[in-house]
Design an enzyme around this catalytic site. Structure first.
Site, mmCIF file in Angstrom:
data_model
loop_
_atom_site.group_PDB
_atom_site.id
_atom_site.type_symbol
_atom_site.label_atom_id
_atom_site.label_comp_id
_atom_site.label_asym_id
_atom_site.label_seq_id
_atom_site.Cartn_x
_atom_site.Cartn_y
_atom_site.Cartn_z
ATOM 1 N N HIS A 18 0.852 -1.198 0.000
ATOM 2 C CA HIS A 18 0.000 0.000 0.000
ATOM 3 C C HIS A 18 0.883 1.241 0.000
ATOM 4 C CE1 HIS A 18 0.772 0.727 4.233
ATOM 5 N NE2 HIS A 18 0.374 -0.502 4.534
ATOM 6 N N HIS A 21 3.905 1.777 2.259
ATOM 7 C CA HIS A 21 5.126 0.998 2.015
ATOM 8 C C HIS A 21 6.112 1.725 1.102
ATOM 9 C CE1 HIS A 21 2.538 -2.660 3.070
ATOM 10 N NE2 HIS A 21 3.408 -2.512 4.036
ATOM 11 N N CYS A 124 -4.669 -10.059 21.964
ATOM 12 C CA CYS A 124 -5.517 -9.641 20.835
ATOM 13 C C CYS A 124 -5.156 -10.518 19.648
ATOM 14 C CB CYS A 124 -5.292 -8.180 20.480
ATOM 15 S SG CYS A 124 -6.153 -7.758 18.932
ATOM 16 N N CYS A 127 -4.085 -8.346 16.530
ATOM 17 C CA CYS A 127 -2.698 -7.839 16.551
ATOM 18 C C CYS A 127 -1.709 -8.990 16.718
ATOM 19 C CB CYS A 127 -2.470 -6.887 17.716
ATOM 20 S SG CYS A 127 -3.561 -5.479 17.798
ATOM 21 N N CYS A 143 -9.947 -4.137 21.416
ATOM 22 C CA CYS A 143 -8.836 -3.617 20.603
ATOM 23 C C CYS A 143 -9.342 -2.511 19.679
ATOM 24 C CB CYS A 143 -8.216 -4.739 19.765
ATOM 25 S SG CYS A 143 -7.026 -4.093 18.577
ATOM 26 N N HIS A 146 -8.926 -3.468 15.912
ATOM 27 C CA HIS A 146 -9.694 -4.581 15.334
ATOM 28 C C HIS A 146 -11.133 -4.664 15.821
ATOM 29 C CE1 HIS A 146 -5.434 -5.692 14.825
ATOM 30 N NE2 HIS A 146 -5.868 -6.068 13.644
ATOM 31 N N LYS A 293 -5.795 8.215 8.895
ATOM 32 C CA LYS A 293 -5.104 6.939 8.726
ATOM 33 C C LYS A 293 -5.808 6.172 7.602
ATOM 34 C CE LYS A 293 -3.856 2.884 11.328
ATOM 35 N NZ LYS A 293 -3.951 2.066 12.486
ATOM 36 N N LYS A 296 -9.069 0.052 5.287
ATOM 37 C CA LYS A 296 -10.051 -0.538 4.377
ATOM 38 C C LYS A 296 -11.462 -0.211 4.844
ATOM 39 C CE LYS A 296 -7.273 -4.176 2.409
ATOM 40 N NZ LYS A 296 -6.620 -5.346 2.942
HETATM 41 N N1 MSP Z 1 6.789 -6.893 9.287
HETATM 42 C C1 MSP Z 1 6.957 -5.764 10.117
HETATM 43 C C2 MSP Z 1 8.364 -5.209 9.990
HETATM 44 C C3 MSP Z 1 9.450 -6.165 10.357
HETATM 45 S S1 MSP Z 1 11.018 -5.459 10.117
HETATM 46 C C4 MSP Z 1 12.080 -6.549 10.763
HETATM 47 C C5 MSP Z 1 5.993 -4.641 9.695
HETATM 48 N N2 MSP Z 1 5.430 -4.758 8.489
HETATM 49 S S2 MSP Z 1 4.391 -3.679 7.883
HETATM 50 O O1 MSP Z 1 3.989 -4.204 6.613
HETATM 51 O O2 MSP Z 1 3.357 -3.397 8.827
HETATM 52 O O3 MSP Z 1 5.200 -2.367 7.691
HETATM 53 C C6 MSP Z 1 6.341 -2.312 6.840
HETATM 54 C C7 MSP Z 1 6.911 -0.892 6.809
HETATM 55 O O4 MSP Z 1 5.930 -0.009 6.262
HETATM 56 C C8 MSP Z 1 7.258 -0.345 8.197
HETATM 57 O O5 MSP Z 1 8.433 0.434 8.120
HETATM 58 C C9 MSP Z 1 6.075 0.516 8.525
HETATM 59 O O6 MSP Z 1 6.358 1.549 9.423
HETATM 60 C C10 MSP Z 1 5.763 1.088 7.146
HETATM 61 N N3 MSP Z 1 4.408 1.588 7.047
HETATM 62 C C11 MSP Z 1 3.248 0.881 7.128
HETATM 63 N N4 MSP Z 1 2.205 1.754 6.974
HETATM 64 C C12 MSP Z 1 2.672 3.015 6.803
HETATM 65 C C13 MSP Z 1 2.111 4.253 6.470
HETATM 66 N N5 MSP Z 1 0.800 4.452 6.368
HETATM 67 N N6 MSP Z 1 2.958 5.275 6.204
HETATM 68 C C14 MSP Z 1 4.316 5.121 6.188
HETATM 69 N N7 MSP Z 1 4.882 3.964 6.493
HETATM 70 C C15 MSP Z 1 4.099 2.943 6.996
HETATM 71 O O7 MSP Z 1 5.826 -3.714 10.472
#
Ligand code: MSP
Length: 474
Positions: A18, A21, A124, A127, A143, A146, A293, A296
């Site tokens: 998304h 990322h 939870c 989570c 939570c 969720h 934020k 979905k």
């Molecule tokens: N799997 C764990 C990370 C393990 S690292 C050893 C995780 N995954 S995640 O998919 O939730 O997030 C991956 C990265 O995307 C993280 O750096 C997280 O902070 C970032 N982001 C997820 N949603 C975000 C936003 N809405 N905005 C910016 N970055 C965000 O956490």
């Protein structure tokens, strides 16, 4: 020439990438390209976090075999990274056999600090984490993410004794041997470190099947953090190979929500292994959609593919690297995106390239190269300082003021009037082109496609203006 190892967080593969990322990858890629321009050798890790109940349940709900499910989603991330033009050199999956085996070796090496215990408390399932009584009370037993009531849980598992390392971690944070960025987060983390309990690092098999088995105990499976955090070194070959060529990492990029795991659990693991700590842990904020934020249930999730496809990858990188401060939260709306594209990329840069290339072609400006601009880049101490302090947005702004200054020079010096008056416009135009090539060098870490095109146009034997402007107005 230095060896630079940089890492990004590995996302869960319970869905497609998304918009949030985007940040880890483009920030890390900016840093990577910057170091390559300095002549450094860069190793850039990315990967996917593929274990856990949530992923397992998602696959089951979609009626897809779990391995196929994680394969498909991991591939989406690999393609996404390519689409962002991020030049990772490594890609690690936590379901890779090498990762799993090395992770078990890591567990064994730190096992002096791991002890069995019993957890009794709240949980939870959304989570997949334990909930303290304080959180339970604050959220009135439900939570907030969720909307599910917390469950009472009693189970056996293993704990990692964080308390063995608190003093050393505190000292390394305070001395900046491991620098936490932005610096205002350092205090927050130090406070969390003081209060940090030992962490639960496994789950009974009856609770969690999709994970790495705990060595020596068939009834337990590793819970997310040891499995996930180890990726940063298993990808380098640890514990099979010596990793000292690349480790410690020059920087690890993470989102603010997972900073505490990277500055408390991860350093404790490294200290237990006798490995040095990363030099910098650099966190970015969150991308919001229209101030909210993304979720979905609200229905405001923005698909990053649409953002990239609308105006091309550099417009996307431009927006998130310049309009979102790399240390803070930032907002995305289509209006803001359209306006940044039309008024800044199209007007400031696209028009500049078009005008200057057209006039330079008419006046036979030629023979430019990037040798001078590259040495100007290496001498631009203000820019280098900002980049070295990881202040990417500031450095980008700094470069952009130079783009605007070239526009102003053109307006002030009016090279087209010189030509009309029969005077030689070539020296002025040549100097303007050199200015543009100089700023182009500063923009390279941020806008790889555009800067390659600008370099191609202005260093050609004969300058030919692009057939269509770099950023056609829309
Ligand atoms: N799997 C764990 C990370 C393990 S690292 C050893 C995780 N995954 S995640 O998919 O939730 O997030 C991956 C990265 O995307 C993280 O750096 C997280 O902070 C970032 N982001 C997820 N949603 C975000 C936003 N809405 N905005 C910016 N970055 C965000 O956490």
């Amino acid at each position: 020439m230095a060896k630079i190892y940089l890492t990004t967080a590995i996302p869960y593969v319970n869905g497609a990438p998304h918009l949030g990322h985007t940040m880890d990858y483009i920030i890390a890629d900016t840093f990577s390209r910057y170091h390559k321009l300095l002549g450094d050798e860069v190793r850039f890790q990315a990967g996917t976090d593929e274990h856990g109940n949530k992923i397992f349940q998602k696959a089951a709900a979609s009626n897809i075999d779990i391995q196929d499910y994680v394969d498909q989603n991991s591939l989406k991330f690999q393609n996404f990274i390519k689409k962002l033009h991020a030049e990772n050199t490594d890609f690690v999956r936590t379901t890779d056999a090498d990762h799993m085996r090395r992770c078990q070796a890591i567990w064994q090496k730190i096992s002096d600090h791991i002890y069995p215990s019993k957890y009794e408390g709240w949980y939870c399932s959304g989570c997949e984490s334990y909930v303290t009584q304080k959180e339970y009370d604050e959220n009135h037993g439900v939570c907030p993410d969720h909307q599910k009531p917390y469950e009472k849980l009693s189970e056996e598992n293993y704990y990692f004794r964080i308390s063995d390392f608190k003093d050393q971690i505190r000292e390394k944070i305070i001395s900046h041997e491991m620098l936490i960025l932005p610096e205002f987060r350092e205090k927050e983390i130090l406070k969390m470190l003081d209060d940090a309990p030992d962490v639960s690092v496994s789950r009974p098999k009856s609770q969690l099947t999709w994970g790495i088995p705990v060595p020596g105990n068939d009834e337990q499976v590793m819970y997310v953090w040891i499995d996930a955090l180890s990726n940063y070194i298993t990808v380098l070959g640890y514990a099979d190979n010596d990793i000292s060529d690349w480790w410690p990492a020059a920087v690890q990029f993470v989102g603010k929500d997972i900073l505490r795991f990277h500055t408390i659990i991860w350093p404790a693991m490294l200290l237990a292994l006798g490995l040095p700590l990363p030099k910098v842990i650099c966190s970015h904020g969150f991308i919001l959609a229209d101030g909210q934020k993304m979720s979905k249930s609200i229905g405001n999730v923005v698909d990053p593919n649409e953002v990239i496809d609308k105006y091309g990858i550099d417009a996307c990188r431009y927006y998130f690297l310049r309009h979102v401060d790399n240390f803070s939260d930032g907002d995305f709306t289509w209006d803001k995106y359209d306006s940044a594209y039309n008024t800044e990329l199209a007007n400031d840069l696209g028009n500049l390239v078009q005008r200057l290339a057209t006039m330079s072609a008419k006046n036979q400006v030629a023979g430019l190269d990037t040798a001078e601009s590259h040495s100007a880049f290496l001498d631009d101490q203000d820019y280098l300082d900002m980049m070295n302090r990881f202040e990417f947005t500031k450095a980008f702004d700094y470069a952009w003021t130079k783009v605007q200054a070239i526009n102003k020079r053109i307006d002030d010096e009016k090279p087209w009037e010189l030509a009309k008056k029969g005077e030689d416009a070539k020296p002025v135009l040549t100097s303007l082109c050199k200015d543009l090539l100089n700023v182009n060098e500063l923009l390279k870490p941020f806008l790889p496609v555009t800067t390659a095109r600008i370099e191609e146009v202005f260093t050609a034997d004969q300058i030919v203006p692009p057939a269509t402007p770099l950023f056609p107005k829309q």
